[in-house]
Design an enzyme around this catalytic site. Structure first.
Site, PDB file in Angstrom:
ATOM      1  N   GLU A   1       0.811  -1.223   0.000  1.00  0.00           N
ATOM      2  CA  GLU A   1       0.000   0.000   0.000  1.00  0.00           C
ATOM      3  C   GLU A   1       0.841   1.268   0.000  1.00  0.00           C
ATOM      4  O   GLU A   1       0.491   2.254   0.652  1.00  0.00           O
ATOM      5  CB  GLU A   1      -1.010  -0.028   1.172  1.00  0.00           C
ATOM      6  CG  GLU A   1      -1.951  -1.223   1.031  1.00  0.00           C
ATOM      7  CD  GLU A   1      -2.883  -1.457   2.219  1.00  0.00           C
ATOM      8  OE1 GLU A   1      -2.765  -0.738   3.205  1.00  0.00           O
ATOM      9  OE2 GLU A   1      -3.698  -2.391   2.121  1.00  0.00           O
TER      10      GLU A   1
ATOM     11  N   GLU B   1      -7.063  -9.327  -3.205  1.00  0.00           N
ATOM     12  CA  GLU B   1      -7.848  -9.268  -1.959  1.00  0.00           C
ATOM     13  C   GLU B   1      -9.316  -8.966  -2.253  1.00  0.00           C
ATOM     14  O   GLU B   1      -9.885  -8.017  -1.723  1.00  0.00           O
ATOM     15  CB  GLU B   1      -7.278  -8.179  -1.026  1.00  0.00           C
ATOM     16  CG  GLU B   1      -5.805  -8.348  -0.727  1.00  0.00           C
ATOM     17  CD  GLU B   1      -5.259  -7.316   0.262  1.00  0.00           C
ATOM     18  OE1 GLU B   1      -6.051  -6.565   0.870  1.00  0.00           O
ATOM     19  OE2 GLU B   1      -4.029  -7.269   0.411  1.00  0.00           O
TER      20      GLU B   1
END
Ligand code: 9MR
Length: 575
Positions: free
Chosen positions: A336, A437
């Site tokens: 991220e 995800e």
């Protein structure tokens, strides 16, 4: 004629809506808000020969406000969707900054003459000396009359070059299932050519059956390291093995799990989970080595000096990537990092990601290293930022091999035109991608089933996507229980779970049985993956063979002998 049509196709699909989009007609910069060309609002614009493409870029200086920007407007069609892009190179840094962030902002004028402003994308890490991609996408309201696009940096003292701008309409998918089915056939299937040489054996009562046992495309889920190993959770485990071939440990490999206080070593649990899964033929991804978002950095690291932190980071690579060398073919490296920059800030090193990629690669050269981020396809704000991060890291020679698109969707309706556009946008980087995800936070199991189906069709039909990982499946162990595929003590599939299984184990698997006929050549079009082929006589198996169907197709030659009442198969040749 066909050649001409094919060559023209891309231009037909993408019409440039900006005037002088490449800033090469340098006389057009000096406009104002009325003339429809470029206008430098609260700034000065001059041509520069330091360009990204064409002959010139525009140099933007003397910005008098933080919103000082080169800008242009166009007339959109209401309810249509548009993509905005440009390349920017900043020329200086404000004091104390290691990089700057650029927002792409739209001013949308409605039919009542009022304007609203929408930020459609932020590229957070602009470094002087490199061209960075900025932009985003937007679904225009019905009454949009005029749209003006701005490229803004909060610090007015920062000057920049802008080039290769574009505004294009995003095509609408009218029927997602039929739009994707042709691509699924071309990309995911191949031919199994079956030839039976019968040596005068009467083939009546003989059948040949192909059964797909594994999928080339990666279907998987996040699992809890404890529940997947503990015998108390048999139903949780059964559901997993019944549906998936890939796993990722949801939390157990994270740095805060493995080393909650400095020097502590919690490798036993993730190791047990990885070994258990691997012993059952499951492939496991590694998530994650470092996490750029400060909230998920263990507190002990926040007190360390830069050199002590760097030392701890060297050890972390050994303890994670090094320790699991040969067992984890994927690793998320600086998780991220479009949304956080903890290590870059602490070490005053804007290129810390490059160091991380190089260290991880040294520790396990065969693992594919990933960038992994959210809001890349589920929202517009990080698509271009993610593309830019990948482009930048590759430009610096880092061993980035795959892109991880998380895909956490909230309960809102999903715009599949935009999801497809965003995937295409990120695919411009040229790397293969994984959906790492996936979850859809929808309490209604039927609308959730429809949404999972449409997304899976989009992902499975995209040439750059190699696999899809769900971010959990059971509501008893899910960060968003409403997104689950199965519920309750018995891990019972809900409508979404049933739909997903019907697709990944039904529609997208090949299991066929054909009678053997004299001199017959059979062609089965199968999904790529691992197979068993069986020859049966009156329902009894007389020969079994394994094969893999991949990019080259497969030829099976079955040679028979014996007699009509007692046929034998000498062998099944796989070529
Ligand atoms: O699902 C995970 C949850 O159990 C953890 O508490 C949380 C913090 O470690 O992380 C969740 O997983 C995140 C993943 O690691 C990175 N992308 C976003 C995921 C959902 O928040």
């Amino acid at each position: 004629m066909l050649v001409l049509w094919v060559t023209l196709l891309p231009t037909v699909l993408s019409v440039e809506l900006l005037k002088d989009a490449d800033f090469d007609s340098t006389s057009t910069y000096g406009g104002d808000e009325t003339d429809g060309g470029w206008w430098c609002v609260q700034c000065d614009a001059v041509p520069s020969t330091d360009k990204h493409t064409g002959s010139h870029s525009v140099k933007v200086t003397n910005r008098k406000q933080n919103w000082g920007s080169v800008t242009q407007s166009f007339k959109p069609q209401g309810d249509h969707k548009y993509s905005f892009r440009a390349y920017v190179k900043i020329l200086n840094l404000a004091q104390g900054k290691v990089y700057h962030s650029m927002e792409t902002l739209l001013e949308i004028k409605g039919s009542n003459g009022n304007s609203k402003y929408e930020q459609i994308g932020t590229t957070p890490h602009l470094r002087p000396g490199s061209w960075h991609i900025v932009g985003g996408d937007y679904h225009m309201p019905n009454d949009a009359q005029e749209v003006r696009v701005y490229f803004q940096i909060s610090e007015p003292q920062v000057n920049y070059l802008l080039d290769t701008a574009s505004v294009e309409e995003i095509p609408h998918i009218t029927d997602l299932k039929s739009d994707t089915s042709g691509r699924i056939d071309t990309l995911r299937k191949n031919n199994i050519n079956i030839k039976v040489t019968n040596n005068n054996v009467n083939p009546s009562g003989l059948t040949v059956e192909v059964h797909q046992t594994s999928s080339e495309f990666g279907w998987g889920s996040a699992v809890d390291a404890n529940d997947i190993t503990d015998s108390q959770h048999k139903k949780y485990q059964d559901y997993f093995y019944d549906n998936f071939e890939w796993a990722v440990l949801e939390n157990a490999l994270k740095w805060y799990s493995m080393e909650p206080s400095q020097g502590q070593d919690n490798v036993a649990l993730p190791e047990k989970a990885v070994d258990t899964l691997r012993s059952k033929g499951i492939t496991v991804r590694g998530h994650n080595i470092f996490w750029a978002v400060a909230q998920w950095v263990p507190n002990w690291q926040k007190q360390l000096s830069a050199s002590a932190l760097k030392q701890a980071m060297v050890k972390r690579v050994t303890d994670s990537v090094g320790h699991f060398k040969g067992k984890l073919p994927h690793w998320d490296v600086n998780n991220e990092n479009v949304h956080g920059d903890f290590y870059a800030q602490q070490l005053h090193d804007p290129d810390i990601s490059i160091w991380m990629f190089n260290e991880a690669h040294k520790a396990a050269p065969n693992s594919l290293l990933f960038l992994n981020d959210y809001n890349v396809v589920s929202q517009n704000d990080a698509t271009v930022a993610f593309e830019d991060e990948a482009q930048y890291v590759l430009g610096k020679g880092a061993p980035l091999k795959r892109l991880g698109i998380q895909s956490h969707f909230n309960g809102q309706p999903i715009d599949y035109d935009l999801v497809k556009h965003r995937l295409d946008e990120v695919a411009r980087v040229g790397l293969k991608m994984w959906i790492t995800e996936l979850d859809i936070d929808d309490w209604n199991e039927n609308t959730k089933a429809d949404k999972y189906e449409s997304l899976l069709r989009l992902y499975f039909s995209h040439p750059s996507v190699e696999g899809v990982m769900f971010w959990g499946y059971w509501d008893g162990r899910h960060w968003r229980p409403n997104a689950a595929l199965a519920n309750g003590q018995n891990v019972t599939p809900n409508a979404a779970g049933r739909r997903v299984k019907q697709l990944i184990k039904g529609e997208w698997r090949t299991n066929e049985s054909h009678p053997v006929r004299e001199g017959q050549n059979l062609r089965v079009r199968g999904f790529k993956g691992g197979y068993t082929v069986q020859v049966k006589h009156n329902g009894n198996i007389i020969k079994t063979e394994q094969f893999t169907l991949g990019d080259n197709g497969v030829d099976l030659t079955i040679s028979l002998s014996g007699s009509g009442s007692n046929p034998q198969v000498n062998n099944i040749l796989v070529g």
